[in-house]
Design a protein around this motif. Structure first.
Motif: not given
Length: 371
Positions: A271, A274, A300
């Motif tokens: 997270s 991101r 990713m």
């Protein structure tokens, strides 16, 4: 000439000396041989061997220890009988009777972990080379240390002469009471208690090595993922050093303290990626693999979208995977730990608290690159 030599010579020179009558001896031999075929080896005693060989118990004991002087045929007969009956010498009992022991207790973290498995193998090899027997217990997840304390009590119940503790999940306060009874040494983890000796990895140094590498690649937003101090103190030391080095180098750091499971904290780390983090630094290679799996599942690329590092360098195939890591010096720590324990057991005067640290080697790998 010593009494031991006299007794050995007397038995050698007089084949019937110390034996039962011939008929009784033959029956004893047959009975002992029969027991050898049906009785577990550990239940065959030195008395059984002596009776079957037709010698005294003291003579059989000295012959099996390689002591005393005997006619070649006497020694050969005793050795042959011992082998035929499956006699196994109770080394610990013999050492206790002599007022000494060369047996050391080893408590190890789960040996299925390659880092601990290799440490176990090297400790055993070094112990054998130095004439120390290691009795080992292994412990899995145990954040409060209760299982480990129980395991140490069991080892002391075996009357070991010293303890080597190769797990970071037990505190100094839990270990210190054992130092009242035997020398105790941590292998792998640093220790602050003056009552506990340590031969350890330089975990803080390993964290700095990795952080300096990430800074040199140009990363300035970094996630550091590690177990909490209760879950893994070595990981905590590595992570703390990473954070300090990264911050000193001008990087923005997101710290994530997780539990013992390698997948814990991974979602939180991704997270952060991101929203701008370019690297995830893990305090173990197991955590590094967990991040790489999750990153792939999320679409990713490593290291295109995120650089990932670990620590240990022991995982099979780490080189083929191109893991960026530090290879910990297992061999050096194992050799120094056994050497230190031998010194503690053989030195009559008090030994100052031992503190010996060993630094591993950076493995640049291919999982970390410039952002």
């Amino acid at each position: 000439m010593s009494p031991s030599s006299d007794a050995g010579t007397a038995d050698a020179g007089k084949p019937d000396a110390g034996r039962p009558q011939a008929a009784s001896a033959d029956k004893t031999k047959a009975d002992a041989a029969g027991r050898g075929a049906a009785t577990p080896a550990l239940r065959v005693t030195i008395s059984d061997v002596a009776a079957a060989a037709g010698v005294s118990r003291a003579t059989a004991t000295r012959a099996l220890k390689g002591e005393g002087r005997f006619a070649p045929e006497t020694r050969d007969r005793i050795l042959e009988v011992a082998e035929r009956l499956g006699y196994v010498r109770n080394t610990m009992a013999a050492e206790l009777a002599a007022g000494r022991t060369g047996t050391v207790g080893l408590m190890l973290r789960d040996a299925s972990n390659p880092a601990y498995g290799l440490l176990f193998s090297r400790l055993q090899d070094e112990g054998h080379r130095r004439g120390l027997d290691l009795v080992t217990v292994t412990i899995g997840a145990d954040e409060q240390g209760a299982k480990q304390v129980g395991a140490l009590h069991r080892l002391l119940g075996m009357r070991v002469a010293g303890l080597i503790v190769a797990t970071g999940g037990i505190t100094a306060a839990q270990l210190e009471p054992f130092a009242d009874q035997v020398p105790i040494l941590r292998a792998g983890r640093v220790e602050s208690s003056e009552r506990i000796h340590t031969v350890h990895y330089d975990d803080s140094g390993h964290g700095r090595l990795l952080a300096e590498h990430i800074l040199s690649l140009g990363h300035r937003k970094v996630v550091v993922l590690a177990g909490s101090p209760e879950a893994s103190y070595p990981e905590h030391l590595r992570a703390t050093a990473m954070q300090e080095t990264l911050s000193a180098g001008g990087a923005e750091v997101t710290m994530i303290a997780a539990g013992a499971g390698p997948a814990e904290g991974v979602d939180q780390a991704l997270s952060a990626v991101r929203v701008g983090a370019t690297a995830v630094m893990c305090a173990s290679d197991y955590r590094q693999l967990a991040v790489m799996r999750a990153a792939r599942a999320a679409g990713m690329d490593v290291p295109g979208d995120v650089s990932v590092t670990g620590c240990d360098g022991i995982l099979p195939g780490a080189d083929l995977l191109g893991l960026t890591t530090v290879r910990i010096p297992v061999e050096e720590v194992a050799a120094a730990a056994v050497e230190t324990m031998q010194t503690l057991l053989t030195t009559e005067s008090p030994v100052p608290t031992v503190r010996r640290g060993f630094t591993g080697t950076l493995v640049p790998g291919t999982t970390a690159a410039s952002p």
